[in-house]
Design an enzyme around this catalytic site. Structure first.
Site, PDB file in Angstrom:
ATOM      1  N   GLU A   1       0.815  -1.212   0.000  1.00  0.00           N
ATOM      2  CA  GLU A   1       0.000   0.000   0.000  1.00  0.00           C
ATOM      3  C   GLU A   1       0.853   1.268   0.000  1.00  0.00           C
ATOM      4  O   GLU A   1       0.506   2.270  -0.623  1.00  0.00           O
ATOM      5  CB  GLU A   1      -0.958  -0.007   1.190  1.00  0.00           C
ATOM      6  CG  GLU A   1      -2.090  -1.031   1.064  1.00  0.00           C
ATOM      7  CD  GLU A   1      -1.656  -2.468   1.283  1.00  0.00           C
ATOM      8  OE1 GLU A   1      -0.562  -2.674   1.845  1.00  0.00           O
ATOM      9  OE2 GLU A   1      -2.398  -3.384   0.901  1.00  0.00           O
TER      10      GLU A   1
ATOM     11  N   HIS B   1     -11.393  -6.834   7.647  1.00  0.00           N
ATOM     12  CA  HIS B   1     -12.118  -6.516   6.412  1.00  0.00           C
ATOM     13  C   HIS B   1     -13.386  -5.722   6.728  1.00  0.00           C
ATOM     14  O   HIS B   1     -14.362  -5.792   6.004  1.00  0.00           O
ATOM     15  CB  HIS B   1     -12.508  -7.796   5.653  1.00  0.00           C
ATOM     16  CG  HIS B   1     -11.366  -8.689   5.336  1.00  0.00           C
ATOM     17  ND1 HIS B   1     -10.798  -9.531   6.260  1.00  0.00           N
ATOM     18  CD2 HIS B   1     -10.652  -8.856   4.202  1.00  0.00           C
ATOM     19  CE1 HIS B   1      -9.793 -10.190   5.705  1.00  0.00           C
ATOM     20  NE2 HIS B   1      -9.678  -9.790   4.463  1.00  0.00           N
TER      21      HIS B   1
END
Lengths: 351, 410
Positions: A74, A143
């Site tokens: 990321e 998540h």
């Protein structure tokens, strides 16, 4: 770029019924066709089209130079996007889940957010960082998170969260065109249908929702404008994302005439709409899915206190995720559903 | 009974400390002219020897040796010597100004001048640099007006960055010099991104990104290597190994059992370790790496071996952690003295011309300092108005910042 030939008023355009996913994809498609500076990349974003399918077909249509897969990294996705922004591109990158954004936080908070300021306007980072957020899909603690407050706290970033297909497309186009870095949070439980928190009921598709009629072409929903999604006189509910639908459900189930405001742009925000509503109703409930303490709700509450104190008839309430990691099996005890929001509405009305 | 010795933690130490001379054999400095020069399209794996060896061109006598000796016009050598000398004299003058409280802070690049100056001369003027705080040589080589640099250092009314950044955190888009970040290495990844953008757009400009030996321990270093390799980005990745990250010796950053260039080979990147105090070697290797990038052969990682002759910054005192005579004993010498000797050997330079150049540069620096001082210094408070801090946070000032600016009453 000459855009005079394209209609920019959404009401002049043909519409299609779209899900959130389709609306996001349509925004990317419109912008990649319109502006060669727009590129899209992230993990699984290229050939496959993203794990939630938001970039499906873009690589085939615009080529690998403009839509491609990245390493699982990321900080690299955001760091390279900043360099591309400095070059003059307008990259739109995807973080596969908002829960994975933390390795990129230095590049966002220290770099993208401050580049314009520290270079006195010489260099800018006109990047859009998309990421699915929120729970309701049994995603467990990695998540399901809603990390908006770590972005709204950073000066120089814009943070946006749509809750329906029409806004998703219009806000994403506005974000891509914006010269500031934008964090674009997509509540994943809303991708394929509005969700009012009644997890025990069958899934509702977007098809019957008025905000699923999405213009096919280019339009913007302006950044830093909130929407009054349900006018009302008794109490103001300030919310955003999935809990907009929860708040509407709670108002309907309790029969309380709530004015429900969807912030849409979390920061900078549309203060006037909030203040005008709370001054009118004299009551306020703030709802979000993210953890309660030190969350964006605390800032909203402070603003209400500062600007509406002498109009308030009752203490302001917050309904939010508990201050725990997002649980897996106990998801529905965690999620601020219509029961908890309805109870808060009643307390505020009885105060 | 445990048949093994108890476990013990290895904490690397430099070979020298105050009162104990450094043994520089750890540098494994090879003789000039020994390193081979591969083809531009070399298989990155085949650079493994270059990544642990050392490319050197100038020998002890100041003569160019071996396949890396560049064919270089005397004009470029003169420009390089002038840029290095100007950088050194500028640093010395600004260090004094810092002691006179005209600025809050300063960082010199004493001893490392060749790395930035020779590299910049090997690039095109419109190639984009993503530097750290010790590459002022790039700006000086690209002839940024000293007046502007000094106004930034003084944080005065003409500071192009309006007093927002620490001294030396320059930004100059026109000179291809990216805004410096005090976070140090974040620009390594951004430089790769800029290069990717140049490739996406079919441009012909390349990027050159810089970090020090210390920063290689951060994940951004490895991230940059991965992205540069994956997308074959037209970028030069420079690691300036000046042996010290504040008080931490390069072994603490991970330089003990391998080299920093060695990490590039494992990432699929052509990598070289180079005598960073050898102007000709820096120029030749930079030119080679730039050509590779321009031919779509991808990134090159270069470890420049040099020595941080001064303190880390004006807030540092190296006498507390390393021998006082370390630079004088550093086997790769002084880059200015070495290029000067080379030019003298070529019959292109002499002591009198060197003296005259130094005097001319001193005068230019003094004149620029005086001109900048007319617009104030941090010490005398002639700074950009406090209201300007609310500008450039966003492209257009949002309502909450307008309210806060009003509250400040500036």
């Amino acid at each position: 770029m000459n855009v005079a030939c394209e209609p920019s008023q959404p009401n002049e355009q043909a519409t299609q019924v779209m899900t959130m996913v389709q609306a996001i994809r349509s925004a990317l498609d419109v912008m990649m066709a319109r502006d060669e500076r727009v590129v899209a990349f992230g993990e699984d974003v290229g050939y496959f089209g993203g794990v939630f399918r938001c970039t499906e077909g873009l690589q085939a249509k615009y080529g690998k130079q403009r839509c491609f897969d990245t390493p699982i990294c990321e900080s690299g996705i955001v760091g390279t996007a900043i360099g591309m922004g400095a070059y003059g591109l307008h990259p739109v990158v995807e973080i596969q889940f908002a829960d994975y954004v933390y390795p990129a936080y230095d590049q966002l908070a220290s770099e993208a957010a401050r580049l314009r300021h520290r270079s006195a306007g010489e260099f800018t980072a006109p990047i859009t960082v998309r990421m699915p957020c929120g729970g309701g899909i049994y995603g467990g603690q990695t998540h399901s998170q809603s990390p908006e407050a770590i972005f709204t706290q950073v000066c120089g970033l814009r943070t946006v969260m749509p809750c329906n297909p029409y806004d998703a497309k219009g806000l994403l186009i506005a974000s891509i065109e914006c010269e500031d870095p934008v964090i674009f949070l997509e509540p994943k439980r809303l991708y394929n249908g509005p969700f009012d928190g009644h997890h025990e009921r069958p899934v509702t598709p977007w098809a019957r929702h008025p905000q699923a009629a999405v213009p096919e072409g280019y339009y913007q929903v302006p950044l830093d404008s909130a929407a009054i999604v349900r006018p009302g006189a008794a109490v103001t509910v300030i919310t955003y994302g999935t809990t907009v639908h929860v708040a509407l459900c709670a108002a309907s189930e309790t029969g309380i005439d709530a004015e429900v405001i969807d912030l849409r742009s979390l920061w900078p925000l549309d203060l006037d709409t909030l203040v005008n509503s709370v001054r009118k109703t004299g009551r306020c409930v703030i709802v979000h899915e993210a953890t309660l303490s030190c969350g964006l709700g605390a800032e909203l509450l402070a603003l209400v206190q500062e600007h509406c104190f002498y109009h308030l008839e009752a203490p302001v309430e917050r309904v939010a995720g508990w201050d725990t990691p997002y649980p897996h099996a106990q998801e529905w005890a965690y999620f601020p559903g219509p029961g908890r929001v309805g109870a808060a509405l009643k307390r505020v009305m009885e105060a | 009974m445990n048949p093994h010795e108890p476990l013990r933690l290895h904490v690397p130490e430099p070979t020298g400390r105050p009162g104990c001379q450094t043994d520089f054999s750890y540098l494994r400095a090879a003789p000039a002219g020994h390193a081979r020069k591969p083809a531009l399209d070399v298989d990155p794996k085949a650079t493994a020897g270059l990544a642990v060896g050392m490319v050197r061109v100038l020998d002890e006598q100041g003569n160019a040796q071996g396949p890396w000796a560049p064919s270089i016009a005397p004009g470029i050598l003169h420009a390089g010597l002038k840029a290095m000398l100007k950088t050194r004299l500028f640093d010395a003058r600004m260090l004094t100004a810092q002691r006179q409280k005209k600025m809050s802070f300063y960082m010199q690049c004493l001893g490392e001048e060749a790395v930035a100056c020779a590299h910049t001369l090997a690039l095109n003027a419109d190639d984009m640099c993503f530097p750290t705080y010790r590459q002022q040589g790039i700006l000086i080589t690209r002839q940024m007006p000293l007046f502007e640099m000094i106004c930034q250092l003084f944080s005065n009314a003409r500071d192009p960055l309006k007093g927002r950044q620490l001294p030396v955190m320059y930004s100059n888009k026109a000179k291809g010099f990216f805004s410096l970040s005090g976070n140090l290495g974040t620009q390594f990844v951004q430089g790769v991104g800029w290069a990717m953008a140049s490739a996406i757009r079919g441009d012909n400009r390349i990027a050159s990104a810089w970090i020090g030996d210390g920063f290689t321990a951060e994940t951004d270093f490895h991230t940059a290597l991965t992205f540069a390799h994956v997308y074959r980005a037209p970028v030069i990745l420079n690691v300036v190994n000046n042996q010290w990250a504040i008080s931490s010796f390069q072994h603490i950053a991970g330089g003990e059992a391998t080299t920093f260039a060695g990490r590039g080979v494992g990432s699929g990147i052509a990598s070289l370790r180079v005598d960073g105090n050898d102007f000709l070697a820096v120029y030749a290797v930079s030119q080679w790496a730039a050509e590779r990038a321009r031919h779509n052969y991808g990134p090159t990682l270069i470890e420049w071996v040099t020595y941080r002759a001064g303190p880390h910054s004006t807030s540092d005192d190296p006498s507390k952690y390393r021998p006082a005579d370390d630079w004088g004993r550093f086997p790769l010498g002084d880059p200015i003295a070495r290029l000067k000797q080379h030019l003298i050997n070529l019959g292109q330079w002499d002591e009198a011309r060197h003296e005259a150049l130094a005097v001319e540069l001193e005068q230019e620096i003094i004149a620029a300092t005086k001109a900048a001082e007319q617009h104030g210094t941090l010490g005398d408070g002639s700074i950009a108005s406090a209201a300007t801090i609310f500008e450039d946070v966003y492209k257009d000032m949002p309502a909450h910042l307008r309210r806060q600016r009003q509250q400040m009453g500036a």
